[in-house]
Design a protein around this motif. Structure first.
Motif, short mmCIF file in Angstrom:
data_model
loop_
_atom_site.label_atom_id
_atom_site.label_comp_id
_atom_site.label_asym_id
_atom_site.label_seq_id
_atom_site.Cartn_x
_atom_site.Cartn_y
_atom_site.Cartn_z
N GLY A 1 73.00 60.56 64.24
CA GLY A 1 72.45 59.56 63.69
C GLY A 1 71.45 60.26 62.22
N GLU A 2 70.51 59.49 62.26
CA GLU A 2 69.53 60.05 60.75
C GLU A 2 68.57 61.03 61.17
OE1 GLU A 2 69.17 59.23 57.67
OE2 GLU A 2 70.96 58.50 58.08
N THR A 3 68.94 61.09 62.76
CA THR A 3 67.48 62.17 63.22
C THR A 3 68.69 63.41 63.38
OG1 THR A 3 67.11 60.66 64.99
CG2 THR A 3 66.13 62.97 65.79
N TRP A 4 69.81 63.63 63.21
CA TRP A 4 70.44 65.06 63.64
C TRP A 4 70.78 65.09 61.31
CZ3 TRP A 4 71.63 69.13 64.39
CH2 TRP A 4 73.05 69.99 63.47
N VAL A 5 70.49 63.97 61.24
CA VAL A 5 70.32 64.53 59.55
C VAL A 5 69.56 64.38 58.91
CG1 VAL A 5 70.92 62.76 57.00
CG2 VAL A 5 72.23 62.39 58.65
N HIS A 6 68.09 64.69 59.22
CA HIS A 6 66.92 64.62 58.84
C HIS A 6 67.04 65.95 59.59
CE1 HIS A 6 64.66 62.22 57.15
NE2 HIS A 6 65.14 60.88 57.84
N ALA A 7 67.38 66.76 60.67
CA ALA A 7 67.50 68.12 61.10
C ALA A 7 68.59 69.14 60.44
CB ALA A 7 67.91 68.25 62.48
N GLN A 8 69.31 68.54 60.23
CA GLN A 8 70.72 69.36 59.23
C GLN A 8 69.90 69.75 58.16
OE1 GLN A 8 74.66 68.41 59.09
NE2 GLN A 8 74.02 66.75 59.66
N ARG A 9 69.09 68.74 57.77
CA ARG A 9 68.70 69.08 56.40
C ARG A 9 68.22 70.24 56.00
NH1 ARG A 9 66.79 63.76 55.34
NH2 ARG A 9 68.93 63.64 53.91
N GLU A 10 66.78 70.51 57.22
CA GLU A 10 65.41 71.33 57.49
C GLU A 10 66.12 72.67 58.21
OE1 GLU A 10 61.62 70.89 56.66
OE2 GLU A 10 63.30 69.49 56.10
N ILE A 11 67.48 72.93 58.97
CA ILE A 11 68.15 74.10 58.82
C ILE A 11 68.61 74.28 58.09
CG2 ILE A 11 70.32 75.01 59.88
CD1 ILE A 11 69.96 72.36 62.76
N LYS A 12 69.22 74.20 56.95
CA LYS A 12 69.26 73.89 55.83
C LYS A 12 68.24 74.57 54.50
CE LYS A 12 72.06 73.79 51.81
NZ LYS A 12 73.55 72.05 51.48
N ARG A 13 67.10 73.82 54.78
CA ARG A 13 66.24 73.69 53.85
C ARG A 13 65.21 75.33 54.48
NH1 ARG A 13 61.20 72.63 52.55
NH2 ARG A 13 60.68 71.26 54.51
N PRO B 1 78.12 72.02 52.47
CA PRO B 1 78.28 72.21 51.66
C PRO B 1 77.07 73.47 51.83
CG PRO B 1 78.68 70.44 51.24
CD PRO B 1 78.14 70.63 52.79
N GLY B 2 77.50 74.05 50.44
CA GLY B 2 76.28 75.75 51.10
C GLY B 2 76.33 76.60 52.09
N LEU B 3 76.83 76.44 53.16
CA LEU B 3 76.30 77.34 54.31
C LEU B 3 78.38 77.99 54.21
CD1 LEU B 3 74.92 75.11 57.07
CD2 LEU B 3 74.08 76.74 55.33
N THR B 4 78.24 79.27 54.89
CA THR B 4 78.86 79.73 54.80
C THR B 4 79.68 80.20 56.03
OG1 THR B 4 78.16 81.74 54.39
CG2 THR B 4 79.66 80.57 52.48
N GLN B 5 80.93 80.50 56.95
CA GLN B 5 80.93 81.20 58.09
C GLN B 5 79.65 82.65 57.93
OE1 GLN B 5 82.06 80.37 60.87
NE2 GLN B 5 82.06 81.78 62.14
N GLU B 6 79.37 83.47 57.05
CA GLU B 6 79.22 84.33 56.88
C GLU B 6 77.80 84.02 57.20
OE1 GLU B 6 81.08 83.98 55.14
OE2 GLU B 6 82.49 85.04 55.83
N ASP B 7 76.91 82.81 57.18
CA ASP B 7 75.46 82.44 58.16
C ASP B 7 75.36 82.75 58.90
OD1 ASP B 7 74.47 82.17 55.07
OD2 ASP B 7 76.09 80.40 54.98
#
Length: 320
Positions: free
Chosen positions: A259-271, A15-21
């Motif tokens: 796992g949670e390591t990737w979840v944290h990284a995804q959050r930071e990539i987006k934020r 959610p919140g990301l598009t291919q255009e990004d």
């Protein structure tokens, strides 16, 4: 399989990301390519290294010399890169003694190897093999290639070259892995550990397996580095403090950990990372800004690679 061997997901589930990004970056890269095929270097990295990194980012978007929406740009850049190799020494970076020369050579070897593996119609095998041989000669007695940064990128390039068909002794890779383990600490307060270096060690832990012993099977992962990276990613405001290269390395290593390591990284990539992309219409639209000595082309290459991790692996995250 190297993480660069997967094609960018066409329908992201995040959610919140598009291919255009992701796609918005590529036109900027195409616009800033020289007619000869290279991309401009910066104060720390020259044209060959920057061109190699940029080509590397194209791979994640599904473009190769003979296929993909930007094949003409990739073909021109790849052809230019092949011509930069010294035909006698096989080097893309001088005498391969300094970190700068070793990094340039490793990135060029990586790009040539990855393109050759993924695009059967493109033949850079002779250049790849010479580059691989030159890189192996540059390995030091302690197994390193000088600095930790040069060692991990050299090992990464050797893994890619081996998967493409080059001859790479397993012992050379294992020595590099052990050299990184000896110089990159993973114990102590997570806030004081070097995230980029721990990610370097973690990545090679996944790429280079330890051999089996009498005590049990060989281990692919470096559990100490993986555990340390997991703790580091919980440090507040980590991503803004990292340089573009370290962000990309942390993102790649975090995915491999899952796992949670990737979840944290995804959050930071987006934020943190996505808002850094230049969205205003203008000359730099779609690129990433210069930052911490990284010129626009190099910062954009690492930015694109970091975003591609998010899209590539969102689909398979639930299967880990």
């Amino acid at each position: 399989m190297l993480i660069t061997h997967l094609v960018l997901t066409l329908a992201p589930l995040c959610p919140g990301l598009t291919q255009e990004d992701v796609a918005a970056n590529t036109p900027w890269i195409v616009r800033t390519q020289s007619t000869a095929g290279w991309w401009k270097g910066d104060d720390s990295v020259g044209q060959a290294a920057t061109t190699a990194l940029t080509l590397f980012s194209f791979i994640g978007d599904g473009s190769f010399p003979s296929a993909g929406p930007y094949r003409e740009s990739v073909a021109r850049g790849a052809s230019w890169l092949l011509r930069q190799q010294d035909p006698k020494s096989g080097s893309f970076g001088g005498e391969l003694e300094s970190e700068t020369d070793l990094l340039s050579h490793a990135w060029c070897t990586l790009a040539v190897s990855e393109i050759g593996t993924l695009d059967p119609a493109w033949d850079g095998s002779e250049v790849r093999d010479k580059a691989t041989a030159a890189l192996l000669l540059a390995q030091r007695g302690d197994g390193s290639f000088g600095t930790a940064r040069a060692t991990v990128w050299a090992a990464y390039a050797l893994v890619a070259a081996r998967e493409g068909g080059a001859t790479v002794p397993p012992a050379a890779l294992l020595r590099a892995r052990r050299a990184l383990a000896a110089v990159i600490p993973t114990e102590g307060d997570a806030a004081h550990l070097d995230a980029g270096k721990v990610a370097l060690r973690c990545l090679i832990g996944f790429m280079v397996p330890e051999p089996a012993t009498a005590d049990g099977p060989g281990s692919v992962t470096d559990t100490q580095a993986s555990d340390a990276l997991s703790k580091i990613l919980q440090v507040p405001d980590l991503f803004p403090a990292l340089d573009p290269e370290s962000r990309m390395l942390v993102a790649y290593a975090a995915f491999q950990c899952g796992g949670e390591t990737w979840v944290h990284a995804q959050r930071e990539i987006k934020r943190v990372l996505l808002p850094m992309q230049i969205r205003q219409r203008g000359e730099n639209h779609g690129g990433f800004p210069t930052e911490r000595g990284f010129g626009a082309a190099r910062a954009t290459a690492f930015g694109v690679l970091s975003i591609e991790v998010y899209f590539r692996y969102a689909r398979v995250l639930g299967a880990r």
